[in-house]
Design a protein around this motif. Structure first.
Motif, PDB file in Angstrom:
ATOM      1  N   PRO A  69      83.356  30.984  11.984  1.00 26.24           N
ATOM      2  CA  PRO A  69      82.687  29.922  11.211  1.00 26.24           C
ATOM      3  C   PRO A  69      82.084  30.347   9.883  1.00 26.24           C
ATOM      4  O   PRO A  69      82.315  29.701   8.860  1.00 26.24           O
ATOM      5  CB  PRO A  69      81.625  29.409  12.174  1.00 26.24           C
ATOM      6  N   LEU A  84      85.240  21.754   9.946  1.00 28.15           N
ATOM      7  CA  LEU A  84      84.627  23.017  10.375  1.00 28.15           C
ATOM      8  C   LEU A  84      83.172  22.796  10.766  1.00 28.15           C
ATOM      9  O   LEU A  84      82.714  23.280  11.819  1.00 28.15           O
ATOM     10  CB  LEU A  84      84.725  24.055   9.255  1.00 28.15           C
ATOM     11  N   LYS A  85      82.425  22.075   9.958  1.00 28.74           N
ATOM     12  CA  LYS A  85      81.010  21.814  10.249  1.00 28.74           C
ATOM     13  C   LYS A  85      80.847  21.039  11.545  1.00 28.74           C
ATOM     14  O   LYS A  85      79.856  21.197  12.274  1.00 28.74           O
ATOM     15  CB  LYS A  85      80.363  21.047   9.089  1.00 28.74           C
ATOM     16  N   GLU A  86      81.834  20.176  11.851  1.00 26.32           N
ATOM     17  CA  GLU A  86      81.777  19.387  13.078  1.00 26.32           C
ATOM     18  C   GLU A  86      82.412  20.121  14.263  1.00 26.32           C
ATOM     19  O   GLU A  86      82.559  19.552  15.344  1.00 26.32           O
ATOM     20  CB  GLU A  86      82.472  18.043  12.854  1.00 26.32           C
ATOM     21  N   GLU A  87      82.828  21.372  14.019  1.00 28.14           N
ATOM     22  CA  GLU A  87      83.466  22.221  15.031  1.00 28.14           C
ATOM     23  C   GLU A  87      84.758  21.609  15.561  1.00 28.14           C
ATOM     24  O   GLU A  87      85.158  21.832  16.714  1.00 28.14           O
ATOM     25  CB  GLU A  87      82.500  22.530  16.175  1.00 28.14           C
ATOM     26  N   GLN A  88      85.431  20.851  14.704  1.00 30.06           N
ATOM     27  CA  GLN A  88      86.751  20.305  15.025  1.00 30.06           C
ATOM     28  C   GLN A  88      87.795  21.251  14.433  1.00 30.06           C
ATOM     29  O   GLN A  88      88.400  20.986  13.393  1.00 30.06           O
ATOM     30  CB  GLN A  88      86.887  18.881  14.459  1.00 30.06           C
ATOM     31  N   TYR A  89      87.994  22.362  15.129  1.00 24.35           N
ATOM     32  CA  TYR A  89      88.797  23.432  14.554  1.00 24.35           C
ATOM     33  C   TYR A  89      90.291  23.076  14.459  1.00 24.35           C
ATOM     34  O   TYR A  89      90.976  23.537  13.548  1.00 24.35           O
ATOM     35  CB  TYR A  89      88.614  24.719  15.352  1.00 24.35           C
ATOM     36  N   GLN A 131      83.825  29.257   6.432  1.00 21.02           N
ATOM     37  CA  GLN A 131      83.091  28.388   5.511  1.00 21.02           C
ATOM     38  C   GLN A 131      83.023  28.990   4.114  1.00 21.02           C
ATOM     39  O   GLN A 131      83.255  28.303   3.115  1.00 21.02           O
ATOM     40  CB  GLN A 131      81.680  28.137   6.043  1.00 21.02           C
TER      41      GLN A 131
END
Length: 211
Positions: free
Chosen positions: A181, A130-135, A185
């Motif tokens: 996001p 999630l933090k790396e936006e690799q959904y 999170q």
């Protein structure tokens, strides 16, 4: 001459495929690598074989679960995920060292503890993605976590597992809905806290190290 060009072409393609595979191995989250799910398969098999009155095969699967978990541990860098796995292992080792003490309830409880630890690892991986936006990777990790927790619920059939059901429903909501996001999170962090609390409670007060 044609043969030489053909060999060079084949070698180039082989090198390219090797490079792509190496890059995939390097960047693919550990939780999404096949090794992360192998202990799950062996734990479920152990439960099924014991339930089917095949104790020797059950023990073989339990031993395989330990072996695969030890391999997995070598790749884990997240301290809490690692420690939850480590505190889950002694009960399994105790069963393997004293197979005459195995009972349905003891095996089920032991497998459930390990499955909860493996669920935690998947959820943590989801937070990283999630933090790396690799959904896509994030949802795949959540899907794996749901699968593992569902197996834990099936193995623990007959016991009161309301907390696990609540956690499962929280993961399902994240899996099925679009990623938001901040909300995602917050929910993932809540799930991690709930899983950690659940595991510590079941392990009778074993303390898990802080980050």
């Amino acid at each position: 001459m044609k043969l030489t060009r053909y060999l060079i072409f084949i070698l180039s393609i082989t090198a390219m495929l090797y490079l792509v595979d190496a890059m995939k191995w390097q960047y693919e989250p550990l939780a999404l690598n096949g090794i992360a799910m192998e202990p799950v398969i062996h734990l479920v098999n152990s439960y099924n074989y014991y339930d089917g009155k095949e104790q020797e095969r059950s023990l073989d699967e339990l031993e395989s679960a330990v072996r695969k978990t030890m391999i997995l541990k070598e790749e884990i860098t997240h301290k809490k995920s690692l420690e939850l796995l480590e505190v889950s292992l002694p009960d399994i080792m105790a069963l393997l060292n004293s197979p005459q003490t195995i009972s349905n309830s003891r095996l089920n409880e032991t497998c459930t503890k390990m499955l909860i630890a493996l669920t935690y690892m998947q959820v943590h991986s989801a937070t990283v993605s999630l933090k790396e936006e690799q959904y896509y990777d994030m949802k795949e990790s959540i899907g794996n976590a749901m699968y593992i927790l569902k197996k834990a619920l099936l193995i623990a059939d007959g016991a009161e597992r309301g907390h696990e059901v609540l956690i499962y429903s929280q993961m399902s909501e994240l899996f099925e809905n679009p990623v938001e996001p901040v909300h995602t999170q917050e929910t993932l962090e809540l799930i991690l806290d709930e899983l950690q609390y659940l595991e510590i409670t079941e392990l009778q007060g074993v303390q898990v190290a802080a980050n």
